[in-house]
Scaffold this motif. Sequence first.
Motif, PDB file in Angstrom:
ATOM      1  N   ILE A  34      69.939  72.275  71.011  1.00 53.06           N
ATOM      2  CA  ILE A  34      69.653  71.770  72.352  1.00 53.06           C
ATOM      3  C   ILE A  34      68.391  70.931  72.265  1.00 53.06           C
ATOM      4  O   ILE A  34      67.355  71.416  71.795  1.00 53.06           O
ATOM      5  CB  ILE A  34      69.436  72.933  73.351  1.00 53.06           C
ATOM      6  CG1 ILE A  34      70.755  73.680  73.598  1.00 53.06           C
ATOM      7  CG2 ILE A  34      68.842  72.421  74.661  1.00 53.06           C
ATOM      8  CD1 ILE A  34      70.597  74.969  74.390  1.00 53.06           C
ATOM      9  N   CYS A  81      75.148  68.969  69.412  1.00 51.46           N
ATOM     10  CA  CYS A  81      73.853  68.965  70.090  1.00 51.46           C
ATOM     11  C   CYS A  81      73.994  68.565  71.559  1.00 51.46           C
ATOM     12  O   CYS A  81      74.642  67.579  71.895  1.00 51.46           O
ATOM     13  CB  CYS A  81      72.935  67.982  69.359  1.00 51.46           C
ATOM     14  SG  CYS A  81      71.251  67.994  69.952  1.00 51.46           S
ATOM     15  N   LEU A  82      73.377  69.377  72.396  1.00 48.90           N
ATOM     16  CA  LEU A  82      73.427  69.189  73.847  1.00 48.90           C
ATOM     17  C   LEU A  82      72.098  68.602  74.316  1.00 48.90           C
ATOM     18  O   LEU A  82      71.040  68.983  73.824  1.00 48.90           O
ATOM     19  CB  LEU A  82      73.627  70.577  74.464  1.00 48.90           C
ATOM     20  CG  LEU A  82      74.232  70.794  75.815  1.00 48.90           C
ATOM     21  CD1 LEU A  82      75.600  70.135  75.910  1.00 48.90           C
ATOM     22  CD2 LEU A  82      74.356  72.299  76.063  1.00 48.90           C
ATOM     23  N   TYR A 128      72.170  59.133  76.171  1.00 51.48           N
ATOM     24  CA  TYR A 128      73.235  60.070  75.808  1.00 51.48           C
ATOM     25  C   TYR A 128      74.313  59.355  74.994  1.00 51.48           C
ATOM     26  O   TYR A 128      74.788  59.858  73.977  1.00 51.48           O
ATOM     27  CB  TYR A 128      73.814  60.681  77.086  1.00 51.48           C
ATOM     28  CG  TYR A 128      75.125  61.385  76.887  1.00 51.48           C
ATOM     29  CD1 TYR A 128      75.179  62.615  76.253  1.00 51.48           C
ATOM     30  CD2 TYR A 128      76.309  60.796  77.316  1.00 51.48           C
ATOM     31  CE1 TYR A 128      76.386  63.254  76.060  1.00 51.48           C
ATOM     32  CE2 TYR A 128      77.515  61.431  77.128  1.00 51.48           C
ATOM     33  CZ  TYR A 128      77.541  62.659  76.499  1.00 51.48           C
ATOM     34  OH  TYR A 128      78.742  63.273  76.296  1.00 51.48           O
ATOM     35  N   PHE A 165      75.350  62.902  71.472  1.00 49.52           N
ATOM     36  CA  PHE A 165      75.286  64.287  71.941  1.00 49.52           C
ATOM     37  C   PHE A 165      76.696  64.734  72.343  1.00 49.52           C
ATOM     38  O   PHE A 165      77.557  63.904  72.640  1.00 49.52           O
ATOM     39  CB  PHE A 165      74.373  64.394  73.162  1.00 49.52           C
ATOM     40  CG  PHE A 165      72.911  64.224  72.859  1.00 49.52           C
ATOM     41  CD1 PHE A 165      72.162  65.274  72.360  1.00 49.52           C
ATOM     42  CD2 PHE A 165      72.274  63.008  73.081  1.00 49.52           C
ATOM     43  CE1 PHE A 165      70.809  65.127  72.085  1.00 49.52           C
ATOM     44  CE2 PHE A 165      70.924  62.848  72.804  1.00 49.52           C
ATOM     45  CZ  PHE A 165      70.182  63.905  72.311  1.00 49.52           C
ATOM     46  N   GLY A 194      77.194  66.512  75.030  1.00 50.33           N
ATOM     47  CA  GLY A 194      77.195  66.533  76.481  1.00 50.33           C
ATOM     48  C   GLY A 194      75.773  66.532  76.992  1.00 50.33           C
ATOM     49  O   GLY A 194      74.831  66.740  76.219  1.00 50.33           O
ATOM     50  N   TRP A 195      75.620  66.266  78.294  1.00 52.28           N
ATOM     51  CA  TRP A 195      74.286  66.415  78.883  1.00 52.28           C
ATOM     52  C   TRP A 195      74.426  66.938  80.305  1.00 52.28           C
ATOM     53  O   TRP A 195      75.460  66.733  80.952  1.00 52.28           O
ATOM     54  CB  TRP A 195      73.499  65.100  78.850  1.00 52.28           C
ATOM     55  CG  TRP A 195      73.781  64.135  79.968  1.00 52.28           C
ATOM     56  CD1 TRP A 195      74.729  63.148  79.962  1.00 52.28           C
ATOM     57  CD2 TRP A 195      73.111  64.048  81.235  1.00 52.28           C
ATOM     58  NE1 TRP A 195      74.705  62.468  81.152  1.00 52.28           N
ATOM     59  CE2 TRP A 195      73.708  62.990  81.954  1.00 52.28           C
ATOM     60  CE3 TRP A 195      72.070  64.756  81.835  1.00 52.28           C
ATOM     61  CZ2 TRP A 195      73.301  62.642  83.248  1.00 52.28           C
ATOM     62  CZ3 TRP A 195      71.659  64.408  83.123  1.00 52.28           C
ATOM     63  CH2 TRP A 195      72.277  63.350  83.802  1.00 52.28           C
ATOM     64  N   THR A 196      73.410  67.634  80.764  1.00 51.90           N
ATOM     65  CA  THR A 196      73.394  68.078  82.150  1.00 51.90           C
ATOM     66  C   THR A 196      71.961  68.318  82.597  1.00 51.90           C
ATOM     67  O   THR A 196      71.065  68.491  81.775  1.00 51.90           O
ATOM     68  CB  THR A 196      74.225  69.367  82.339  1.00 51.90           C
ATOM     69  OG1 THR A 196      74.245  69.725  83.724  1.00 51.90           O
ATOM     70  CG2 THR A 196      73.638  70.538  81.574  1.00 51.90           C
ATOM     71  N   SER A 246      75.622  75.749  80.491  1.00 48.66           N
ATOM     72  CA  SER A 246      75.367  74.797  79.417  1.00 48.66           C
ATOM     73  C   SER A 246      75.472  75.484  78.052  1.00 48.66           C
ATOM     74  O   SER A 246      76.059  74.930  77.115  1.00 48.66           O
ATOM     75  CB  SER A 246      74.016  74.099  79.594  1.00 48.66           C
ATOM     76  OG  SER A 246      72.967  75.030  79.620  1.00 48.66           O
ATOM     77  N   TYR A 293      79.102  76.056  77.188  1.00 48.55           N
ATOM     78  CA  TYR A 293      79.729  74.826  76.687  1.00 48.55           C
ATOM     79  C   TYR A 293      79.393  74.596  75.209  1.00 48.55           C
ATOM     80  O   TYR A 293      80.271  74.228  74.412  1.00 48.55           O
ATOM     81  CB  TYR A 293      79.277  73.631  77.539  1.00 48.55           C
ATOM     82  CG  TYR A 293      79.831  72.323  77.073  1.00 48.55           C
ATOM     83  CD1 TYR A 293      81.162  71.980  77.317  1.00 48.55           C
ATOM     84  CD2 TYR A 293      79.043  71.428  76.363  1.00 48.55           C
ATOM     85  CE1 TYR A 293      81.683  70.781  76.866  1.00 48.55           C
ATOM     86  CE2 TYR A 293      79.562  70.226  75.915  1.00 48.55           C
ATOM     87  CZ  TYR A 293      80.875  69.903  76.171  1.00 48.55           C
ATOM     88  OH  TYR A 293      81.379  68.724  75.713  1.00 48.55           O
ATOM     89  N   LEU A 294      78.139  74.857  74.853  1.00 50.73           N
ATOM     90  CA  LEU A 294      77.730  74.699  73.450  1.00 50.73           C
ATOM     91  C   LEU A 294      78.469  75.711  72.569  1.00 50.73           C
ATOM     92  O   LEU A 294      78.957  75.362  71.486  1.00 50.73           O
ATOM     93  CB  LEU A 294      76.215  74.863  73.322  1.00 50.73           C
ATOM     94  CG  LEU A 294      75.625  74.719  71.918  1.00 50.73           C
ATOM     95  CD1 LEU A 294      75.923  73.341  71.327  1.00 50.73           C
ATOM     96  CD2 LEU A 294      74.124  74.977  71.922  1.00 50.73           C
ATOM     97  N   THR A 328      82.008  74.670  71.979  1.00 51.20           N
ATOM     98  CA  THR A 328      82.063  73.564  71.013  1.00 51.20           C
ATOM     99  C   THR A 328      81.853  74.086  69.591  1.00 51.20           C
ATOM    100  O   THR A 328      82.570  73.707  68.666  1.00 51.20           O
ATOM    101  CB  THR A 328      80.997  72.506  71.344  1.00 51.20           C
ATOM    102  OG1 THR A 328      81.136  72.117  72.704  1.00 51.20           O
ATOM    103  CG2 THR A 328      81.135  71.283  70.437  1.00 51.20           C
TER     104      THR A 328
END
Length: 180
Positions: free
Chosen positions: A88, A123-124, A146, A151, A153-155, A168, A171-172, A175
């Motif tokens: 992250i 990597c987030l 991004y 990456f 994803g991003w949030t 989050s 989600y990681l 993945t």
Amino acid sequence: DYPLVTRECLFKVLLIGDPGVGKTSFVQRYTNNIFRTDYKGTVGVDFALKVLRVNRDMTVKLQLWDVAGQERFTWMTRVYYRDSRGCIVMFDLSNRKSFLSVAKWKRDLDAKCSMPDGSPVPCLLLANKCDLRERHVTIDEIEQLYNELNFIGWTETSAKGDTMVKDSVKYLIDTMLKYE
Ligand code: GDP
Ligand code: MG
């Protein structure tokens, strides 16, 4: 009737980003569901372990490495990065400098570690402190970065307000499990 013996995966996950963006607060929110304002700056590295039953016959042991952002610790980073299976990169929406450091953190990660097959570590990108009204980074700028840096994803997140912390990480984990 849940089986007593499950498959177990150990995932080492790194949290990186400039000092003060909220890495320790995020880990504390995630693992202990608390928010405090008085964490002393991490020196070196802190570990947190979370064990999750992700489905009927799979247990994930998540080892979160809360890495100090201080430049004086960069000599340790190769050891930090070794065998990590997820990462992250965090910045603070109210701190433009921390956003401008994101590329440096991501490139450092990709230079120092990769998956066993040579692909980049999933990597987030997390934009923390979304509870604050004061912002110094636009959504367009985040989207652009991004897209440039590969990456997964991003949030936006808030360790303080408990926004997108569990989701989050989930989600990681999902993945990372795809790589297993
Ligand atoms: P680290 O250096 O990246 O580990 O950052 P810390 O977790 O120590 O947090 C630095 C400061 O930011 C502390 O005063 C935290 O209370 C504060 N902080 C962390 N996360 C949030 C957040 O989501 N919202 C707000 N408003 N403050 C936060
Ligand atoms: Mg810290």
